[in-house]
Scaffold this active site. Structure first.
Site, PDB file in Angstrom:
ATOM      1  CE  LYS A   1      -3.936   1.945   2.587  1.00 40.43           C
ATOM      2  NZ  LYS A   1      -4.881   1.730   3.707  1.00 40.43           N
TER       3      LYS A   1
ATOM      4  CB  SER B   1      -8.209   3.688   2.761  1.00 29.93           C
ATOM      5  OG  SER B   1      -7.391   3.061   3.725  1.00 29.93           O
TER       6      SER B   1
ATOM      7  CB  SER C   1      -8.592   0.891   5.657  1.00 22.67           C
ATOM      8  OG  SER C   1      -9.254   2.090   5.410  1.00 22.67           O
TER       9      SER C   1
END
Ligand code: GLN
Length: 471
Positions: free
Chosen positions: A67, A142, A166
């Site tokens: 990420k 997210s 997330s």
């Protein structure tokens, strides 16, 4: 089976037998990236040369997508924000160091909501990510890029972060396994901070066993993060051997089922999961988490408050974007921030600054901390009666782009994942089935007490083994 379809366990077996090398595996991911990323948009950037170099230096290592808020030496770390465009990390986060010493290398940077604020990845300032199961739908957020990369077989496994859901919600939307570790289980050093009292890095994978292997590599004490205890990390991969539902006391919190706006297919799939577990020998126990209704309000005070402080460092001086219009130091700050941050990030900074301002601090932040304690106690009490909780992961399956227009409706998507984040306990999202009408994947959530990841993984694995007849 193509190499890019493999999970961690199968990839490791192939590597050990010499069927292929890390270079072959990394090259397969790179080829898949070229074939599919234009459509799915899971990755923001992919430094192919660096990935292959790492593979050459570690011929038995498994590549992992990262990420774009976790620092890796020599790679961009944009947090999907224009304010960090062009920034290159000078160091490795502790999770990256830990991965390396456990036979993993990082390969590719995946998209996310800007600074991890959001539930659909639509808040990314740098790209669009689509759900691999239906390109007209969001991947969740997210960690939407991580979930789309795993669900669409654009990687072997990925790292995500979870502050209020997330990892779990996008895992549910894209049919993958996601683990939010207990607060303190995994070091946050080198992970760009959103809300420091909540942030955790965790694995997003194709199976529970893969999640156990990767979590074991990430977890542990780090002298750079004072929240990580010194106790040794249990052998998670061993903990799931022989996992069974027999005798497991599964808590069912009524507050997680009587919810307005819950999709009937999510309800059906969760109820089927419960009865499947019961038939396999679990004992269903009714429990209550009475302060659940305050969790959203508490989160949207605490998380923006911490974010407003954490994001103060992006001022146009030290990192990333600097406004060309600035005339003095004050306009350097304001113009760089006005040009660099997207609307949701600005909204959170304004909310956070407000709740921390003098005269309001006690009424909002102080009060929210007290209610957070009550929410934490709810969980402690529930775990006196059960081993794990089972609940929906998100109230809906993946929604369409622009479907949730106002921020409040978007915030409500985290209804089931926020309370456990506030309590600092661990939780998973495990694929549970598909909706009948739209054929979208839906995950269920298991929650266990703080530092009970071994139990969490074992229950999740037992459920995964049952799920064959669910879909
Ligand atoms: N969707 C939640 C938010 O917008 C949670 C995000 C997260 O866990 N990083 O804050």
């Amino acid at each position: 089976m193509e190499l890019y379809e493999l999970g961690i366990k199968a990839a490791r077996e192939g590597l050990a037998k010499g069927e292929f090398s890390s270079i072959d595996l990394t090259q397969a991911i790179i080829d898949r990236y070229h074939a599919k990323n234009a459509e799915i948009g899971a990755y923001l950037t992919f430094d192919e040369e660096q990935a292959l170099e790492l593979a050459r230096a570690n011929p038995k290592a498994v590549p992992i997508a990262v990420k774009d808020l976790i620092n890796v030496t020599g790679q961009p770390c944009t947090c999907a924000s224009k304010i960090l465009k062009g920034y290159v990390s000078p160091y490795d986060a502790t999770v990256i160091k830990n991965m390396k010493s456990h036979g993993f290398i990082s390969a590719g940077r995946v998209n996310m909501d800007e600074f991890a604020m959001g539930s659909s990845t639509e808040n990314s300032g740098l790209g669009v990510t689509r759900n691999p199961y239906d390109l007209t739908r969001v991947p969740g957020g997210s960690s939407g890029g991580s979930a789309a990369a795993v669900g669409g077989n654009l990687c072997i496994a990925a790292l995500g972060t979870d502050t209020g859901g997330s990892i779990r919600q996008p895992a549910s939307f894209c049919n993958c396994v996601g683990i939010k570790p207990s607060y303190g289980r995994v070091s946050r050093y080198g992970v760009t901070a959103f809300a420091s009292s909540l942030d955790q890095v965790g694995p997003m994978t194709k199976s529970v066993e893969d999640a156990a292997i990767l979590l074991g590599a990430l977890a542990g004490h780090d002298e750079m993060d004072g929240t990580t205890p010194k106790d040794p990390v249990p052998d998670y991969a061993a903990a799931i051997k022989g996992a069974s539902m027999k005798g497991v006391r599964l808590g069912v919190a009524k507050e997680y089922f009587e919810v307005e706006g819950m999709d009937p297919e999510v309800k059906r799939i969760t109820e089927e999961a419960l009865s499947k577990c019961e038939k396999a020998g679990a004992e269903l126990v009714e429990v209550s988490l009475p302060h659940t209704e305050y969790a959203m309000a508490v989160y949207y005070i605490i998380a923006p408050a911490e974010a407003s402080a954490n994001l103060a460092r992006f001022d146009g001086v030290r990192y990333g974007h600097r406004s060309a219009e600035a005339k003095d130091v004050f306009s350097l700050y304001t113009k760089s921030r006005a040009e660099g941050f997207g609307p949701e990030v600005k909204r959170r900074i304004i909310m956070g600054t407000y709740v921390l301002s003098s005269g309001y601090y006690d009424a909002y932040y102080g009060r929210a901390q007290k209610v957070r304690t009550l929410i934490t106690r709810d969980f402690a009490e529930a775990f006196g009666k059960c081993d794990a909780l089972l609940s929906p992961c998100a109230p809906t399956p993946a929604f369409r782009f622009k479907e949730l227009q106002d921020p409040l409706t978007m915030y409500l998507n985290d209804l089931f994942t926020i309370p456990s984040a506030l309590a600092g306990v661990c939780a998973s999202s495990v694929p549970a089935g598909f909706t009948r009408d739209t054929k979208m994947p839906v995950g269920v959530q298991f929650i266990c007490g703080a530092f009970e990841e071994a139990k969490l993984l074992s229950v999740s694995k037992a459920f995964e083994d049952l799920r064959g007849s669910l879909v």
